[in-house]
Design an enzyme around this catalytic site. Structure first.
Site, short mmCIF file in Angstrom:
data_model
loop_
_atom_site.label_atom_id
_atom_site.label_comp_id
_atom_site.label_asym_id
_atom_site.label_seq_id
_atom_site.Cartn_x
_atom_site.Cartn_y
_atom_site.Cartn_z
N MET A 48 0.84 -1.20 0.00
CA MET A 48 0.00 0.00 0.00
C MET A 48 0.88 1.25 0.00
SD MET A 48 -3.53 -0.71 2.04
CE MET A 48 -2.90 -0.43 3.68
N GLY A 49 2.15 1.08 -0.41
CA GLY A 49 3.04 2.22 -0.46
C GLY A 49 3.62 2.56 0.89
N GLN A 53 11.83 -0.68 5.39
CA GLN A 53 12.81 -1.77 5.29
C GLN A 53 12.14 -3.14 5.16
OE1 GLN A 53 16.15 -1.69 4.90
NE2 GLN A 53 15.82 0.51 4.66
N HIS A 55 9.37 -3.79 3.49
CA HIS A 55 9.05 -3.94 2.07
C HIS A 55 10.31 -4.21 1.25
CE1 HIS A 55 5.48 -1.31 3.25
NE2 HIS A 55 4.92 -2.39 2.75
N LYS A 174 4.79 -10.49 9.52
CA LYS A 174 4.23 -9.60 10.54
C LYS A 174 2.71 -9.61 10.51
CE LYS A 174 3.90 -5.12 10.07
NZ LYS A 174 2.50 -4.77 10.48
N ASP A 175 2.14 -9.57 9.33
CA ASP A 175 0.69 -9.67 9.19
C ASP A 175 0.31 -11.14 9.09
OD1 ASP A 175 0.08 -6.80 9.03
OD2 ASP A 175 1.24 -6.88 7.18
N GLN A 178 -3.27 -12.07 7.88
CA GLN A 178 -3.39 -11.79 6.45
C GLN A 178 -2.68 -12.86 5.63
OE1 GLN A 178 -2.77 -7.76 4.46
NE2 GLN A 178 -0.79 -8.71 4.06
N SER A 210 6.59 -1.01 10.04
CA SER A 210 5.22 -0.82 9.57
C SER A 210 5.09 0.59 9.02
CB SER A 210 4.21 -1.02 10.71
OG SER A 210 2.92 -0.60 10.33
N ARG A 212 2.65 2.41 9.42
CA ARG A 212 1.97 3.20 10.45
C ARG A 212 2.92 3.65 11.56
NH1 ARG A 212 -2.48 -0.37 8.96
NH2 ARG A 212 -4.27 0.90 8.31
#
Length: 534
Positions: A48-49, A53, A55, A174-175, A178, A210, A212
């Site tokens: 989601m952009g 690190q 990603h 981490k997710d 998901q 994250s 966030r």
């Protein structure tokens, strides 16, 4: 690197890449229909952009394993609830573009919601066709407070997989919820893609990376690291013998209570694949946390496994993997899982039944129906007896005919899928040594010890010639063996399905000039060193 914002441009780009990959192969490779398509492997990293690190670690893994890497950047309105942060979610396309270019990404796919036919509404208000995961997987953990979230995730991930049609798609551990939902989605819908789970990347404090995290102040970041400390406390308790969910969760809760600003949403222990709640860990469990710090919601998890360690030994043909693995298993009292023998057994059956090596469909049919058994043997030269469809093929699978064709058979997706399922079933409780070409990267990516054995082509050819002489096989020149081994290296390293690669966390051993005992001793020493750290 290309920036694509429309479906039409994405499809055009992918078609062009696939065609270019075929044209760049040599004439000899093009004539070999089994290998001319290997170089077209496409890896997708859905994001989601607001890349970080974590990603970049996914991109690095995808770059290592595929010829084309696509990163999708799409802030999916379907997975945000009415009161969540869709409107303020970080949008940093130019910065993301620079990071992708540095990471060697071939193309970014960054469509608008309108381009994908997705209204800017949450999943409950949307009229778009939805993908609904099993309710038992999305009703607990994050699904309890984020109603509709995983339907939104499943819908857009299915859409992206359909548009890009990648060979592999990369997601972070981490997710964890998901990841489990997406794996189930792919399995239930029979989508032809491998979902690659990558380890959680953490900041120096232990806080899981994250997008966030940028909502947090410097002080809040330090406070948020308590989630990881709680998981570490649970890991320590688990290693000390604690298996019950109530006790493990209480250990985490006590640690989190030390930071009063952290408001716990849940601390749960579930089975990592099905997400069913666990009272006690029998084999493995995922201990997951969600908490709020100010207005920021944070999640983290760890996998707790109650099993003996697995030793994964990879390397090219003729590096001595089989002999070394047998010795290591004997010295440590572990089970030797001869995965190479399984592929050889299927190859023998293909040849026995007169099936053409390039008849993928017939071979897929045969591999999905065949029954392979591995049984211990007192024969030191063949400590594992190999049976396929109730026929003992222990000696038959070591012939030159089988050796010359096994790489082509093993490269076929249907064969590998059928055999990997069996191998992973055997590895559920650990306590084994497995060798092959993708054991540490694909079959047992969570193996506690990973070794990559290698040797020069000349050294491997000499070893192979000696093996043939001992087995009474027809004489083959060193020159021919070197040519065969070099060709096999190329095929194994460039095949689209689970290519030969050194795992990022594997220890490489160059074995030229070393005896089998020397190599086995080094691995045993490393195993014991690692064991003392657990």
């Amino acid at each position: 690197m290309r920036l694509l914002t429309t479906v039409a441009a994405l499809r055009c780009y992918l078609n062009k890449r696939r065609w270019e990959s075929r044209l760049t192969a040599s004439e000899e490779q093009i004539l070999d229909s089994m290998t001319s398509w290997y170089q077209t492997a496409i890896g997708l990293v859905p994001t989601m952009g607001s890349l970080h690190q974590g990603h970049l670690s996914l991109i690095e893994r995808a770059r290592h394993e595929n010829s084309t890497v696509i990163v999708s950047i799409f802030i999916n309105p379907l997975q945000f609830g009415p009161n969540e942060d869709y409107g303020r979610y970080p949008r940093t396309l130019e910065q993301d573009r620079q990071l992708c270019e540095q990471g060697g990404v071939d193309a970014i796919f960054a469509p608008s919601p309108e381009e994908l036919g997705i209204p800017q509404k949450n999943i409950q208000e949307s009229q778009v066709t939805q993908v609904i995961p099993p309710s038992v997987m999305i009703s607990g953990l994050c699904g309890h407070s984020r109603l509709g979230h995983f339907q939104g995730v499943a819908t857009i991930v299915t859409k992206l997989l359909n548009l890009v049609q990648p060979d592999r798609a990369y997601f972070g551990q981490k997710d964890g919820q998901q990841l489990a939902v997406i794996k189930r989605l792919v399995a239930d819908l029979d989508l032809p893609v491998e979902i690659v789970a990558c380890p959680t990347v953490r900041e120096a404090s232990g806080l899981a990376c994250s997008s966030r995290n940028q909502y947090l102040t410097a002080q809040e970041k330090q406070q948020a690291a308590v989630l990881y400390r709680g998981l570490l406390q649970a890991e320590a308790a688990f290693k000390a013998g604690v298996r019950y969910s109530s006790r493990l969760r209480e250990v985490v809760r006590q640690e989190l209570a030390k930071v009063s600003s952290v408001l716990v949403e849940y601390i749960e222990l579930v089975e990592p694949t099905t997400l069913m709640p666990l009272d006690k860990i029998q084999e493995e469990g995922m201990l997951a946390i969600a908490a709020r710090l100010g207005s920021t919601r944070l999640i983290d998890n760890t996998i707790l496994r109650d099993r003996q360690p697995i030793i994964a030994i990879d390397g090219p043909a003729g590096a001595g993997k089989s002999t070394v693995a047998r010795q290591v298993a004997t010295k440590l009292g572990l089970v030797y899982l001869d995965t190479g023998a399984m592929y050889r057994a299927v190859t023998w059956l293909v040849l026995q039944q007169g099936i053409a090596i390039d008849d993928d469909c017939a071979i897929a049919e045969l591999a999905s129906k065949c029954k392979i058994e591995l049984t211990p043997s007192q024969d030191l030269q063949s400590p594992v007896r190999v049976w396929i469809n109730d026929t003992d093929v222990t000696q038959n699978i070591r012939t030159i005919e089988v050796t010359s064709q096994v790489s082509a058979i093993a490269a076929q997706a249907a064969v590998r899928q059928a055999l990997v399922k069996q191998q992973q079933r055997w590895g559920k409780r650990g306590g084994l040594v497995a060798e092959g070409r993708d054991i540490g990267t694909h079959v047992f990516p969570d193996a506690e010890v990973k070794i990559f054995l290698t040797a020069s082509v000349g050294e491997r050819a000499r070893r192979r010639q000696q093996d043939f002489q001992k087995q009474g096989q027809p004489e083959v020149s060193l020159e021919q063996l070197e040519k065969d081994i070099a060709e096999r290296d190329w095929k194994d390293s460039t095949r689209k399905v689970s290519p030969l690669q050194k795992a990022a966390d594997a220890v490489e051993l160059q074995t030229d000039g070393l005896s089998i005992s020397d190599v086995a001793s080094q691995i045993v020493d490393y195993y014991q060193q690692r064991l003392s750290q657990w």
